[in-house]
Design a protein around this motif. Sequence first.
Motif, mmCIF file in Angstrom:
data_model
loop_
_atom_site.group_PDB
_atom_site.id
_atom_site.type_symbol
_atom_site.label_atom_id
_atom_site.label_comp_id
_atom_site.label_asym_id
_atom_site.label_seq_id
_atom_site.Cartn_x
_atom_site.Cartn_y
_atom_site.Cartn_z
ATOM 1 N N UNK A 72 71.768 68.761 25.976
ATOM 2 C CA UNK A 72 71.192 67.533 25.422
ATOM 3 C C UNK A 72 71.601 66.311 26.243
ATOM 4 N N UNK A 73 72.863 66.284 26.707
ATOM 5 C CA UNK A 73 73.295 65.188 27.583
ATOM 6 C C UNK A 73 72.441 65.214 28.859
ATOM 7 N N UNK A 74 72.115 66.424 29.318
ATOM 8 C CA UNK A 74 71.260 66.582 30.494
ATOM 9 C C UNK A 74 69.887 65.958 30.283
ATOM 10 N N UNK A 75 69.305 66.171 29.092
ATOM 11 C CA UNK A 75 67.998 65.573 28.776
ATOM 12 C C UNK A 75 68.094 64.055 28.865
ATOM 13 N N UNK A 76 69.136 63.498 28.237
ATOM 14 C CA UNK A 76 69.310 62.033 28.202
ATOM 15 C C UNK A 76 69.488 61.488 29.622
ATOM 16 N N UNK A 77 70.366 62.138 30.399
ATOM 17 C CA UNK A 77 70.640 61.671 31.763
ATOM 18 C C UNK A 77 69.407 61.760 32.656
ATOM 19 N N UNK A 78 68.641 62.855 32.521
ATOM 20 C CA UNK A 78 67.444 63.010 33.354
ATOM 21 C C UNK A 78 66.396 61.968 32.965
ATOM 22 N N UNK A 79 66.291 61.689 31.666
ATOM 23 C CA UNK A 79 65.321 60.687 31.220
ATOM 24 C C UNK A 79 65.716 59.298 31.722
ATOM 25 N N UNK A 80 67.038 59.029 31.720
ATOM 26 C CA UNK A 80 67.523 57.744 32.255
ATOM 27 C C UNK A 80 67.210 57.642 33.748
ATOM 28 N N UNK A 81 67.409 58.763 34.447
ATOM 29 C CA UNK A 81 67.124 58.787 35.887
ATOM 30 C C UNK A 81 65.638 58.550 36.147
ATOM 31 N N UNK A 135 63.434 69.216 36.695
ATOM 32 C CA UNK A 135 64.733 69.334 36.014
ATOM 33 C C UNK A 135 64.630 68.826 34.573
ATOM 34 N N UNK A 136 63.863 67.756 34.393
ATOM 35 C CA UNK A 136 63.650 67.212 33.044
ATOM 36 C C UNK A 136 62.954 68.216 32.141
ATOM 37 N N UNK A 137 61.949 68.902 32.694
ATOM 38 C CA UNK A 137 61.238 69.928 31.912
ATOM 39 C C UNK A 137 62.211 71.036 31.519
ATOM 40 N N UNK A 138 63.053 71.465 32.480
ATOM 41 C CA UNK A 138 64.019 72.537 32.213
ATOM 42 C C UNK A 138 64.996 72.140 31.107
ATOM 43 N N UNK A 139 65.577 70.939 31.242
ATOM 44 C CA UNK A 139 66.570 70.501 30.261
ATOM 45 C C UNK A 139 65.955 70.322 28.871
ATOM 46 N N UNK A 140 64.784 69.675 28.799
ATOM 47 C CA UNK A 140 64.208 69.423 27.475
ATOM 48 C C UNK A 140 63.759 70.729 26.815
ATOM 49 N N UNK A 141 63.218 71.672 27.606
ATOM 50 C CA UNK A 141 62.818 72.962 27.035
ATOM 51 C C UNK A 141 64.050 73.726 26.531
ATOM 52 N N UNK A 142 65.150 73.696 27.321
ATOM 53 C CA UNK A 142 66.375 74.414 26.916
ATOM 54 C C UNK A 142 67.006 73.786 25.683
ATOM 55 N N UNK A 143 67.082 72.445 25.668
ATOM 56 C CA UNK A 143 67.673 71.759 24.510
ATOM 57 C C UNK A 143 66.839 72.023 23.258
#
Lengths: 231, 31
Positions: free
Chosen positions: A140-149, A170-178
Amino acid sequence: MLSPIDYLLWFASALLEVIVVYCAVRTKALRWYLTLTLNMLFAFLINVARFVVFYHYGYRSLEYKYAYYYSDAVWTILLYFSIMGLYQATFEEMGVSRQIRHGSMLLLGATAIISYLLIRQHDSQLTSRFVVELSQNLYFVGVVLTYMLWGALLKMRETRTRLVQLVLALGIYFSASAGAYALRNMYPSLAIAKLIPPLAGTFLPAAWAYTFWRVPDDARLAPARLALRTR
Amino acid sequence: MTSLIIFALSVAVLLDFGLEYLRSVSKAQGK
Protein backbone atom coordinates in the motif's frame (compact mmCIF):
# COMPACT_ATOMS: atom_id res chain seq x y z
CA MET A 1 -2.79 -28.19 -6.22
CA LEU A 2 -1.60 -25.74 -8.79
CA SER A 3 -3.55 -25.44 -12.03
CA PRO A 4 -1.88 -25.33 -15.48
CA ILE A 5 -2.57 -21.55 -15.51
CA ASP A 6 -0.59 -21.16 -12.26
CA TYR A 7 2.36 -23.09 -13.74
CA LEU A 8 2.14 -21.07 -16.95
CA LEU A 9 2.17 -17.72 -15.08
CA TRP A 10 5.01 -18.90 -12.85
CA PHE A 11 7.29 -19.92 -15.73
CA ALA A 12 6.25 -16.93 -17.88
CA SER A 13 7.11 -14.44 -15.12
CA ALA A 14 10.52 -16.09 -14.52
CA LEU A 15 11.28 -16.02 -18.25
CA LEU A 16 10.13 -12.40 -18.62
CA GLU A 17 12.31 -11.34 -15.68
CA VAL A 18 15.38 -12.69 -17.46
CA ILE A 19 14.25 -10.94 -20.67
CA VAL A 20 14.01 -7.60 -18.79
CA VAL A 21 17.61 -7.97 -17.58
CA TYR A 22 18.76 -8.92 -21.10
CA CYS A 23 16.90 -6.00 -22.74
CA ALA A 24 18.17 -3.50 -20.15
CA VAL A 25 21.78 -4.61 -20.70
CA ARG A 26 21.36 -4.75 -24.50
CA THR A 27 19.84 -1.25 -24.72
CA LYS A 28 22.39 0.19 -22.26
CA ALA A 29 19.65 1.23 -19.84
CA LEU A 30 21.63 0.16 -16.75
CA ARG A 31 22.96 3.65 -16.15
CA TRP A 32 19.47 5.04 -15.47
CA TYR A 33 17.59 1.97 -14.34
CA LEU A 34 20.13 -0.14 -12.42
CA THR A 35 17.86 -0.78 -9.41
CA LEU A 36 14.99 -1.89 -11.67
CA THR A 37 17.23 -4.32 -13.53
CA LEU A 38 18.75 -5.70 -10.32
CA ASN A 39 15.23 -6.13 -8.98
CA MET A 40 14.26 -8.28 -11.93
CA LEU A 41 17.37 -10.40 -11.41
CA PHE A 42 16.44 -10.89 -7.74
CA ALA A 43 12.84 -11.63 -8.74
CA PHE A 44 14.10 -14.42 -11.00
CA LEU A 45 16.26 -15.85 -8.18
CA ILE A 46 13.27 -15.67 -5.81
CA ASN A 47 11.14 -17.55 -8.36
CA VAL A 48 13.81 -20.26 -8.68
CA ALA A 49 14.13 -20.56 -4.88
CA ARG A 50 10.34 -20.83 -4.50
CA PHE A 51 10.21 -23.52 -7.17
CA VAL A 52 12.97 -25.54 -5.45
CA VAL A 53 11.03 -25.44 -2.15
CA PHE A 54 7.77 -26.25 -3.97
CA TYR A 55 9.41 -29.19 -5.79
CA HIS A 56 10.87 -30.69 -2.60
CA TYR A 57 8.09 -30.02 -0.09
CA GLY A 58 4.88 -29.43 -2.08
CA TYR A 59 2.45 -26.54 -2.44
CA ARG A 60 0.55 -27.09 0.82
CA SER A 61 3.64 -27.58 2.99
CA LEU A 62 4.59 -25.23 5.81
CA GLU A 63 8.04 -24.84 4.23
CA TYR A 64 6.52 -23.50 1.01
CA LYS A 65 4.25 -21.08 2.90
CA TYR A 66 7.23 -19.73 4.83
CA ALA A 67 9.33 -19.49 1.66
CA TYR A 68 6.48 -17.70 -0.15
CA TYR A 69 5.74 -15.08 2.50
CA TYR A 70 9.36 -14.39 3.46
CA SER A 71 10.41 -14.03 -0.17
CA ASP A 72 7.35 -11.82 -0.78
CA ALA A 73 8.49 -9.49 2.01
CA VAL A 74 12.01 -9.36 0.54
CA TRP A 75 10.51 -8.73 -2.92
CA THR A 76 8.33 -5.83 -1.74
CA ILE A 77 11.33 -4.24 0.02
CA LEU A 78 13.36 -4.60 -3.20
CA LEU A 79 10.53 -3.05 -5.21
CA TYR A 80 10.58 -0.19 -2.79
CA PHE A 81 14.16 0.49 -3.86
CA SER A 82 12.93 0.40 -7.48
CA ILE A 83 10.53 3.25 -6.73
CA MET A 84 13.38 5.18 -5.16
CA GLY A 85 15.47 4.51 -8.28
CA LEU A 86 12.65 5.96 -10.39
CA TYR A 87 12.44 8.99 -8.07
CA GLN A 88 16.17 9.51 -8.56
CA ALA A 89 15.82 9.20 -12.36
CA THR A 90 13.00 11.78 -12.23
CA PHE A 91 14.81 14.29 -10.01
CA GLU A 92 18.33 13.66 -11.33
CA GLU A 93 18.80 17.22 -12.57
CA MET A 94 17.82 18.73 -9.23
CA GLY A 95 20.67 16.98 -7.38
CA VAL A 96 18.53 15.70 -4.53
CA SER A 97 19.68 12.04 -4.57
CA ARG A 98 20.93 12.13 -0.99
CA GLN A 99 17.66 13.53 0.35
CA ILE A 100 15.67 10.91 -1.57
CA ARG A 101 17.90 8.13 -0.17
CA HIS A 102 17.51 9.38 3.39
CA GLY A 103 13.77 9.90 3.00
CA SER A 104 13.26 6.41 1.59
CA MET A 105 15.27 4.78 4.40
CA LEU A 106 13.19 6.70 6.95
CA LEU A 107 9.93 5.61 5.33
CA LEU A 108 11.05 1.98 5.08
CA GLY A 109 12.02 2.00 8.77
CA ALA A 110 8.70 3.63 9.73
CA THR A 111 6.74 1.02 7.77
CA ALA A 112 8.66 -1.79 9.50
CA ILE A 113 8.01 -0.27 12.95
CA ILE A 114 4.28 0.30 12.23
CA SER A 115 3.97 -3.30 10.97
CA TYR A 116 5.63 -4.57 14.16
CA LEU A 117 3.35 -2.44 16.37
CA LEU A 118 0.26 -3.72 14.54
CA ILE A 119 1.09 -7.40 15.20
CA ARG A 120 2.78 -7.02 18.61
CA GLN A 121 -0.22 -8.43 20.47
CA HIS A 122 0.08 -11.76 18.61
CA ASP A 123 2.85 -13.51 20.55
CA SER A 124 2.72 -16.79 18.65
CA GLN A 125 4.19 -16.93 15.14
CA LEU A 126 5.42 -13.37 15.63
CA THR A 127 8.01 -13.41 12.86
CA SER A 128 5.78 -14.91 10.16
CA ARG A 129 2.91 -12.55 11.04
CA PHE A 130 5.34 -9.65 10.94
CA VAL A 131 6.52 -10.64 7.47
CA VAL A 132 2.95 -10.85 6.09
CA GLU A 133 1.94 -7.58 7.73
CA LEU A 134 5.07 -5.85 6.44
CA SER A 135 4.40 -7.04 2.87
CA GLN A 136 0.79 -5.85 2.94
CA ASN A 137 1.74 -2.43 4.29
CA LEU A 138 4.62 -2.05 1.86
CA TYR A 139 2.31 -2.80 -1.08
CA PHE A 140 0.00 0.00 0.00
CA VAL A 141 2.90 2.38 0.72
CA GLY A 142 4.12 1.43 -2.77
CA VAL A 143 0.78 2.51 -4.29
CA VAL A 144 0.96 5.87 -2.48
CA LEU A 145 4.61 6.47 -3.42
CA THR A 146 4.08 5.54 -7.08
CA TYR A 147 1.03 7.80 -7.28
CA MET A 148 3.06 10.65 -5.76
CA LEU A 149 5.80 10.00 -8.30
CA TRP A 150 3.22 10.04 -11.10
CA GLY A 151 1.95 13.39 -9.79
CA ALA A 152 5.54 14.72 -9.78
CA LEU A 153 6.05 13.51 -13.38
CA LEU A 154 2.94 15.38 -14.48
CA LYS A 155 3.91 18.49 -12.53
CA MET A 156 7.41 18.49 -14.04
CA ARG A 157 5.96 17.91 -17.53
CA GLU A 158 8.09 14.78 -17.89
CA THR A 159 8.03 13.40 -21.43
CA ARG A 160 10.63 10.60 -21.34
CA THR A 161 8.48 7.74 -22.67
CA ARG A 162 10.58 5.04 -21.01
CA LEU A 163 10.36 6.63 -17.58
CA VAL A 164 6.62 7.31 -17.92
CA GLN A 165 5.84 3.72 -19.00
CA LEU A 166 8.06 2.16 -16.32
CA VAL A 167 6.32 4.21 -13.60
CA LEU A 168 2.82 3.46 -14.94
CA ALA A 169 3.53 -0.30 -15.13
CA LEU A 170 4.86 -0.27 -11.55
CA GLY A 171 1.75 1.63 -10.46
CA ILE A 172 -0.49 -0.99 -12.07
CA TYR A 173 1.47 -3.76 -10.31
CA PHE A 174 1.31 -2.13 -6.88
CA SER A 175 -2.36 -1.15 -7.05
CA ALA A 176 -3.41 -4.59 -8.33
CA SER A 177 -1.38 -6.32 -5.56
CA ALA A 178 -2.66 -4.01 -2.81
CA GLY A 179 -6.24 -4.51 -4.06
CA ALA A 180 -5.76 -8.30 -4.12
CA TYR A 181 -4.44 -8.33 -0.53
CA ALA A 182 -7.42 -6.24 0.63
CA LEU A 183 -9.83 -8.52 -1.24
CA ARG A 184 -8.25 -11.61 0.38
CA ASN A 185 -8.66 -10.01 3.80
CA MET A 186 -12.37 -9.44 3.12
CA TYR A 187 -13.10 -12.73 1.29
CA PRO A 188 -10.34 -15.28 2.07
CA SER A 189 -11.73 -18.02 -0.21
CA LEU A 190 -12.33 -15.85 -3.26
CA ALA A 191 -10.48 -17.48 -6.19
CA ILE A 192 -9.93 -14.29 -8.22
CA ALA A 193 -8.05 -12.67 -5.32
CA LYS A 194 -5.52 -15.53 -5.45
CA LEU A 195 -5.14 -15.23 -9.23
CA ILE A 196 -4.40 -11.47 -9.26
CA PRO A 197 -0.87 -11.57 -7.67
CA PRO A 198 0.58 -14.03 -10.24
CA LEU A 199 -1.14 -12.10 -13.05
CA ALA A 200 0.32 -8.83 -11.77
CA GLY A 201 3.68 -10.55 -11.25
CA THR A 202 3.68 -11.55 -14.93
CA PHE A 203 2.43 -8.19 -16.17
CA LEU A 204 5.23 -6.16 -14.52
CA PRO A 205 8.24 -7.89 -16.19
CA ALA A 206 6.26 -8.11 -19.47
CA ALA A 207 5.60 -4.35 -19.44
CA TRP A 208 9.17 -3.48 -18.42
CA ALA A 209 10.63 -5.84 -21.05
CA TYR A 210 8.38 -4.24 -23.68
CA THR A 211 9.50 -0.75 -22.62
CA PHE A 212 13.23 -1.56 -22.70
CA TRP A 213 12.91 -3.50 -25.93
CA ARG A 214 10.58 -1.27 -27.98
CA VAL A 215 10.94 2.26 -26.57
CA PRO A 216 14.23 4.00 -27.43
CA ASP A 217 16.01 5.90 -24.67
CA ASP A 218 15.49 9.25 -26.41
CA ALA A 219 11.76 8.73 -27.16
CA ARG A 220 9.54 11.55 -25.91
CA LEU A 221 5.78 11.49 -25.44
CA ALA A 222 3.50 13.76 -23.41
CA PRO A 223 1.20 11.76 -21.09
CA ALA A 224 -2.47 12.10 -22.14
CA ARG A 225 -3.40 14.16 -19.09
CA LEU A 226 -0.48 16.52 -19.66
CA ALA A 227 -1.29 16.83 -23.37
CA LEU A 228 -4.85 17.86 -22.44
CA ARG A 229 -3.55 20.51 -20.05
CA THR A 230 -1.21 22.09 -22.55
CA ARG A 231 -3.77 22.29 -25.34
CA MET B 1 -13.34 -1.42 7.00
CA THR B 2 -9.62 -0.68 6.42
CA SER B 3 -9.48 -3.43 3.77
CA LEU B 4 -12.54 -1.97 2.03
CA ILE B 5 -10.94 1.50 1.91
CA ILE B 6 -7.62 0.08 0.65
CA PHE B 7 -9.50 -1.99 -1.95
CA ALA B 8 -11.53 1.01 -3.19
CA LEU B 9 -8.46 3.26 -3.38
CA SER B 10 -6.40 0.57 -5.12
CA VAL B 11 -9.08 -0.02 -7.77
CA ALA B 12 -9.38 3.72 -8.43
CA VAL B 13 -5.60 4.10 -8.77
CA LEU B 14 -5.41 0.91 -10.89
CA LEU B 15 -7.97 2.31 -13.34
CA ASP B 16 -6.11 5.61 -13.55
CA PHE B 17 -2.72 3.97 -14.12
CA GLY B 18 -4.18 1.33 -16.45
CA LEU B 19 -5.92 3.81 -18.77
CA GLU B 20 -2.88 6.09 -18.87
CA TYR B 21 -0.58 3.13 -19.59
CA LEU B 22 -2.78 1.91 -22.47
CA ARG B 23 -2.87 5.43 -23.93
CA SER B 24 0.90 5.75 -23.60
CA VAL B 25 1.58 2.39 -25.29
CA SER B 26 -0.87 3.01 -28.14
CA LYS B 27 0.55 6.52 -28.74
CA ALA B 28 4.15 5.22 -28.71
CA GLN B 29 3.20 2.51 -31.22
CA GLY B 30 1.44 5.03 -33.44
CA LYS B 31 4.60 7.10 -33.84
